[in-house]
Scaffold this motif. Structure first.
Motif, short mmCIF file in Angstrom:
data_model
loop_
_atom_site.label_atom_id
_atom_site.label_comp_id
_atom_site.label_asym_id
_atom_site.label_seq_id
_atom_site.Cartn_x
_atom_site.Cartn_y
_atom_site.Cartn_z
N MET A 260 -2.05 6.24 -9.04
CA MET A 260 -1.12 5.47 -9.87
C MET A 260 -1.50 4.00 -9.87
O MET A 260 -1.42 3.33 -10.91
CB MET A 260 0.30 5.65 -9.34
CG MET A 260 1.37 5.08 -10.22
SD MET A 260 1.43 5.92 -11.81
CE MET A 260 3.18 6.00 -12.07
N ILE A 261 -1.92 3.49 -8.73
CA ILE A 261 -2.24 2.06 -8.65
C ILE A 261 -3.33 1.67 -9.65
O ILE A 261 -3.39 0.55 -10.12
CB ILE A 261 -2.65 1.67 -7.22
CG1 ILE A 261 -2.79 0.15 -7.11
CG2 ILE A 261 -3.96 2.33 -6.77
CD1 ILE A 261 -2.28 -0.45 -5.89
N ALA A 262 -4.20 2.63 -9.99
CA ALA A 262 -5.30 2.34 -10.91
C ALA A 262 -4.91 2.62 -12.36
O ALA A 262 -5.75 2.53 -13.26
CB ALA A 262 -6.52 3.16 -10.52
N ARG B 273 0.85 -1.20 0.00
CA ARG B 273 0.00 0.00 0.00
C ARG B 273 0.88 1.24 0.00
O ARG B 273 0.83 2.05 0.94
CB ARG B 273 -0.84 0.03 1.30
CG ARG B 273 -1.84 -1.09 1.50
CD ARG B 273 -3.23 -0.56 1.14
NE ARG B 273 -4.26 -1.56 1.14
CZ ARG B 273 -4.38 -2.55 0.27
NH1 ARG B 273 -3.48 -2.73 -0.66
NH2 ARG B 273 -5.39 -3.38 0.32
N CYS B 274 1.73 1.39 -0.99
CA CYS B 274 2.70 2.49 -0.96
C CYS B 274 2.01 3.84 -0.85
O CYS B 274 1.00 4.09 -1.52
CB CYS B 274 3.59 2.45 -2.19
SG CYS B 274 4.49 0.89 -2.28
N ARG B 275 2.57 4.68 0.00
CA ARG B 275 1.88 5.92 0.37
C ARG B 275 1.68 6.88 -0.80
O ARG B 275 0.74 7.66 -0.80
CB ARG B 275 2.67 6.64 1.48
CG ARG B 275 2.52 5.92 2.79
CD ARG B 275 3.41 6.42 3.89
NE ARG B 275 3.28 5.49 5.00
CZ ARG B 275 2.42 5.64 6.01
NH1 ARG B 275 1.68 6.72 6.08
NH2 ARG B 275 2.34 4.72 6.94
N GLY C 193 -1.10 -1.89 -10.22
CA GLY C 193 -1.17 -2.83 -9.12
C GLY C 193 0.04 -3.76 -9.10
O GLY C 193 1.06 -3.48 -9.72
N GLU C 194 -0.08 -4.82 -8.39
CA GLU C 194 1.03 -5.78 -8.41
C GLU C 194 0.63 -6.92 -9.36
O GLU C 194 -0.28 -7.70 -9.05
CB GLU C 194 1.29 -6.29 -6.98
CG GLU C 194 2.30 -7.41 -6.91
CD GLU C 194 3.61 -7.13 -7.69
OE1 GLU C 194 4.11 -6.00 -7.67
OE2 GLU C 194 4.10 -8.08 -8.34
N PRO C 195 1.30 -7.01 -10.51
CA PRO C 195 0.87 -7.99 -11.52
C PRO C 195 0.87 -9.42 -11.02
O PRO C 195 0.01 -10.22 -11.41
CB PRO C 195 1.87 -7.80 -12.66
CG PRO C 195 2.97 -6.96 -12.13
CD PRO C 195 2.44 -6.20 -10.98
FE1 SF4 Z 1 3.41 0.03 -4.16
FE2 SF4 Z 1 3.48 -0.92 -6.69
FE3 SF4 Z 1 1.56 -1.60 -5.00
FE4 SF4 Z 1 1.66 0.86 -5.91
S1 SF4 Z 1 1.29 -0.92 -7.10
S2 SF4 Z 1 1.19 0.20 -3.81
S3 SF4 Z 1 3.87 1.18 -6.03
S4 SF4 Z 1 3.75 -2.02 -4.77
#
Ligand code: SF4
Ligand code: SAM
Length: 317
Positions: free
Chosen positions: A312-314, A23-25, A67-69
């Motif tokens: 960014m995550i989206a 959950r990067c800030r 996201g995290e692939p």
């Molecule tokens: Fe962190 Fe990547 Fe997850 Fe974003 S998508 S919360 S940058 S690990």
């Protein structure tokens, strides 16, 4: 495909999920993001179809991100299928590395040749803080495993954050001694963390001033947003990605596909083209993509405070 500003668009970034195990800030809000309803998420088959169309249209570079692939079920099969597309020359993935210990070998076998791993700190407590609960050891184990199975080149992506990791720049640069490239990315104001990002911004210039002995190296890819430097004795390079202090729009060769099927022609524009709905009629999808490319914006306007609303995550970094 050539856009209206004579840029050759040959690079597609595909976000396969907006879910993540961290959950990067700077990337997502504390409470998480609104969950996309299952029916709005592109299926793996739809992603593969879109990737295929793009490759037929001349895209020869694809990066899988999120996201995290690696949290998405069935990812390895998709990666394998995309890796086999004829005409694809460069196939990469961006990950936080947490699941690489388990999956690095499978990724290598599936045809991934390049890996970007995000790592903002080498301090356990700070890692836990910035990722809201992640364990540094998992990321470091993942990096080690990726090296062991021969995934190469590996690049570490480090987002610079004032008062957080500006005291670790030398340690991160020293990572290049092991042959890994380290790229410093300027913190971008976007989504709900935009004001926080503005307050904690450090320019890449600051790193160059702080680290002695870095020598500029020749670019091997003019479309890469990174400028590269090297310590004389190191095997790896130090890269700088400066979307804020030095924009690289005139060389932009990329577009992005979000996990809900929106084509983003520019990371910093709210404009999106829906590719999920027309997918029901596959004949049209090529024309829609060609038309969209002709409307790719000339440049972003971050310097004028034109920030986007999606986190960014989206989108997929
Ligand atoms: Fe962190 Fe990547 Fe997850 Fe974003 S998508 S919360 S940058 S690990
Ligand atoms: N989960 C994967 C990861 O962390 O590598 C892939 C997705 S993540 C969104 C991709 C990259 O975007 C990461 O390197 C992350 O640090 C970067 N990123 C996210 N938000 C950012 C921001 N506001 N400014 C700069 N980089 C950002």
């Amino acid at each position: 495909m050539i856009d209206s500003y004579q840029r050759r668009i040959n690079y597609l970034r595909i976000s396969v999920t907006d879910l993540c195990n961290l959950r990067c800030r700077y990337c997502m809000p504390n409470e998480g993001i609104d969950k996309i309803s299952h029916s709005d998420v592109l299926t793996l088959e739809e992603i593969e179809t879109i990737a295929k169309v793009f490759v037929e249209l001349g895209v020869d570079k694809i990066r899988i991100t999120g996201g995290e692939p690696l949290v998405r079920k069935g990812m390895l099969g998709l990666i394998e299928n995309i890796g086999k597309l004829e005409g694809l020359k460069d196939f990469a993935i961006t990950t936080n590395g947490i699941m690489l210990k388990k999956h690095a070998k499978e990724l290598k076998d599936a045809g991934v040749n390049r890996l970007n791993i995000s790592l903002d700190t080498l301090d356990e407590e700070k890692y836990e803080y910035i990722t809201r609960g992640g364990q540094l050891k998992d990321a470091l184990d993942g990096i080690k495993k990726a090296q062991e199975v021969g995934l190469s080149p590996i690049k570490l992506n480090t987002v610079l954050i004032k008062g957080f990791n500006d005291d670790e720049i030398q340690d991160l640069v020293d990572f290049t001694n092991s042959g890994i490239d380290v790229r410093f990315i300027e913190l971008m104001p976007m989504g709900e963390a935009r004001n926080w990002a503005i307050d904690n911004f450090i320019s890449n210039e600051y790193v160059l001033e702080k680290i002695n002995g870095l020598k500029e190296v020749k670019r091997d890819d003019i479309n890469s947003p990174a400028n590269y430097y090297k310590l004389p004795s190191a095997k790896g390079k130090v890269g700088f990605i400066n979307p804020i202090s030095c924009k690289f729009c005139s060389n932009c060769n990329r577009v992005r596909l979000t996990s809900d099927g929106k084509l983003k022609l520019c990371l910093h524009s709210n404009e999106e083209v829906d590719l999920k709905t027309p997918l029901r009629n596959k004949e049209d999808i090529k024309d829609i993509i060609i038309d969209a490319i002709s409307k790719k914006p000339k440049e972003h306007h971050l310097e004028e405070g034109d920030y986007i609303t999606r986190n960014m995550i989206a989108i997929g970094g």
